[in-house]
Design a protein around this motif. Structure first.
Motif, mmCIF file in Angstrom:
data_model
loop_
_atom_site.group_PDB
_atom_site.id
_atom_site.type_symbol
_atom_site.label_atom_id
_atom_site.label_comp_id
_atom_site.label_asym_id
_atom_site.label_seq_id
_atom_site.Cartn_x
_atom_site.Cartn_y
_atom_site.Cartn_z
ATOM 1 N N THR A 84 0.913 -1.100 -0.035
ATOM 2 C CA THR A 84 0.134 0.114 0.113
ATOM 3 C C THR A 84 0.791 0.983 0.044
ATOM 4 O O THR A 84 2.098 1.164 0.061
ATOM 5 C CB THR A 84 -0.835 0.059 1.220
ATOM 6 N N SER A 85 0.198 2.401 -0.139
ATOM 7 C CA SER A 85 0.804 3.575 -0.043
ATOM 8 C C SER A 85 1.853 3.852 1.391
ATOM 9 O O SER A 85 2.373 4.794 1.351
ATOM 10 C CB SER A 85 0.301 4.844 -0.401
ATOM 11 N N ILE A 98 -4.711 -7.308 -6.371
ATOM 12 C CA ILE A 98 -5.002 -6.015 -6.054
ATOM 13 C C ILE A 98 -3.630 -5.337 -6.323
ATOM 14 O O ILE A 98 -2.754 -5.345 -5.880
ATOM 15 C CB ILE A 98 -5.220 -5.918 -4.519
ATOM 16 N N LEU A 102 -2.134 1.693 -3.723
ATOM 17 C CA LEU A 102 -3.397 2.050 -3.129
ATOM 18 C C LEU A 102 -3.177 2.624 -1.730
ATOM 19 O O LEU A 102 -2.326 2.078 -0.922
ATOM 20 C CB LEU A 102 -4.699 1.030 -3.260
ATOM 21 N N SER A 103 -4.303 3.290 -1.114
ATOM 22 C CA SER A 103 -4.052 3.821 0.274
ATOM 23 C C SER A 103 -4.494 2.582 1.123
ATOM 24 O O SER A 103 -5.155 1.514 0.837
ATOM 25 C CB SER A 103 -4.896 4.910 0.534
ATOM 26 N N GLU A 105 -6.778 2.278 3.138
ATOM 27 C CA GLU A 105 -8.097 2.196 3.314
ATOM 28 C C GLU A 105 -8.936 1.636 1.857
ATOM 29 O O GLU A 105 -9.747 0.825 1.938
ATOM 30 C CB GLU A 105 -8.797 3.601 3.343
ATOM 31 N N GLU A 106 -8.234 2.149 0.809
ATOM 32 C CA GLU A 106 -8.527 1.427 -0.589
ATOM 33 C C GLU A 106 -8.296 0.063 -0.811
ATOM 34 O O GLU A 106 -8.963 -0.577 -1.202
ATOM 35 C CB GLU A 106 -7.851 2.138 -1.686
ATOM 36 N N THR A 107 -6.945 -0.432 -0.082
ATOM 37 C CA THR A 107 -6.776 -1.721 -0.177
ATOM 38 C C THR A 107 -7.504 -2.350 0.555
ATOM 39 O O THR A 107 -8.084 -3.408 0.062
ATOM 40 C CB THR A 107 -5.372 -2.058 0.198
ATOM 41 N N ARG A 109 -10.604 -1.818 1.442
ATOM 42 C CA ARG A 109 -11.881 -2.037 0.437
ATOM 43 C C ARG A 109 -12.006 -3.069 -0.581
ATOM 44 O O ARG A 109 -12.881 -3.909 -0.887
ATOM 45 C CB ARG A 109 -12.166 -0.546 -0.100
ATOM 46 N N GLU A 110 -10.873 -3.365 -1.366
ATOM 47 C CA GLU A 110 -10.499 -4.031 -2.526
ATOM 48 C C GLU A 110 -10.692 -5.387 -1.880
ATOM 49 O O GLU A 110 -11.343 -6.364 -2.360
ATOM 50 C CB GLU A 110 -9.327 -3.665 -3.081
#
Length: 242
Positions: A84-85, A98, A102-103, A105-107, A109-110
């Motif tokens: 992640t970032s 994935i 990604l952030s 949080e985005e990770t 969610r994925e």
């Protein structure tokens, strides 16, 4: 293949290692086809394949296990160690890769969108270069499903204890991961539990609820030297059980 059965009080038990790298990772040479025999030999009946920013290793290994007729003995969880970032996060039971970057949080969610589980690995070791940053850990704490409380490759075993205390305060399931980057590393950290096949996230969570975590911590300097030796040695002979 050597099939090492282990019983405690008349009950067959197995080891579960939820943090394993393979030749699909950029920094690992462990051949997928060599893994099933090693799993049987070490009674590591369940592994999560968590290659760096790649998901295909788990499904490929599962197909090998099925072709060998071992899918009634071994369980392969498809996963990914996602960059992640703000550091790495393990994803289990993924249907597809994935992307990195990604952030957190985005990770998360994925992962959840695929029906997967979010696993916090590496504990809180400040010397782990790619650990998830503490502030990110706090932001996604409510979405973490499993905490790795024994990692064989931390700078100090102390940090495994910190992870365990963090998980216990939140009532979260715990696991162990060898963070294997050679074949013979697989199963050096484990959750021991009565034998069962693992097909779903619910299966895994139920299994971890009955497990006892254990493992062998290795000083990182020694672990690096051993990895280099095993990698070099593997170029001249097959690094697999006889």
């Amino acid at each position: 293949m050597q099939n090492n059965l282990v019983f405690r009080d008349g009950v067959q038990v197995m080891r579960v290692d939820l943090h394993v790298h393979t030749e699909v990772s950029h920094d690992c040479r462990t051949r997928l086809r060599d893994i099933p025999a090693w799993m049987l030999r070490t009674n590591t009946r369940v592994i999560a394949v968590t290659d760096h920013d790649q998901q295909r290793g788990g499904p490929e290994l599962a197909r090998i296990v099925a072709d060998l007729g071992l899918d009634n003995r071994l369980s392969i969880i498809p996963g990914e160690e996602v960059t992640t970032s703000e550091g790495e996060l393990n994803a289990l039971f993924l249907q597809q890769r994935i992307p990195a970057g990604l952030s957190p949080e985005e990770t998360v969610r994925e992962i959840k969108a695929q029906g997967g589980l979010v696993m916090l690995q590496h504990g809180f070791d400040p010397l782990k270069r790619y650990r998830l940053r503490p502030e990110a850990t706090q932001r996604i704490a409510a979405d973490i499903d499993i905490v790795e409380v024994f990692n064989s490759r931390l700078s100090r075993h102390h940090w495994n204890g910190v992870a365990l205390a963090w998980a216990n305060r939140r009532g979260l399931p715990v696991c162990a991961g060898s963070d294997a980057h050679t074949l013979r590393d697989i199963g050096e950290a484990w959750a021991e539990t009565p034998f069962r096949l693992i097909h779903t996230p619910a299966d895994l969570l139920a299994t971890l609820g009955e497990s006892v975590v254990g493992g062998r911590w290795t000083h990182p300097v020694y672990a690096y030297g051993r990895k280099q030796w095993r990698t070099l040695n593997g170029r001249f002979r097959r690094d697999e059980p006889a």
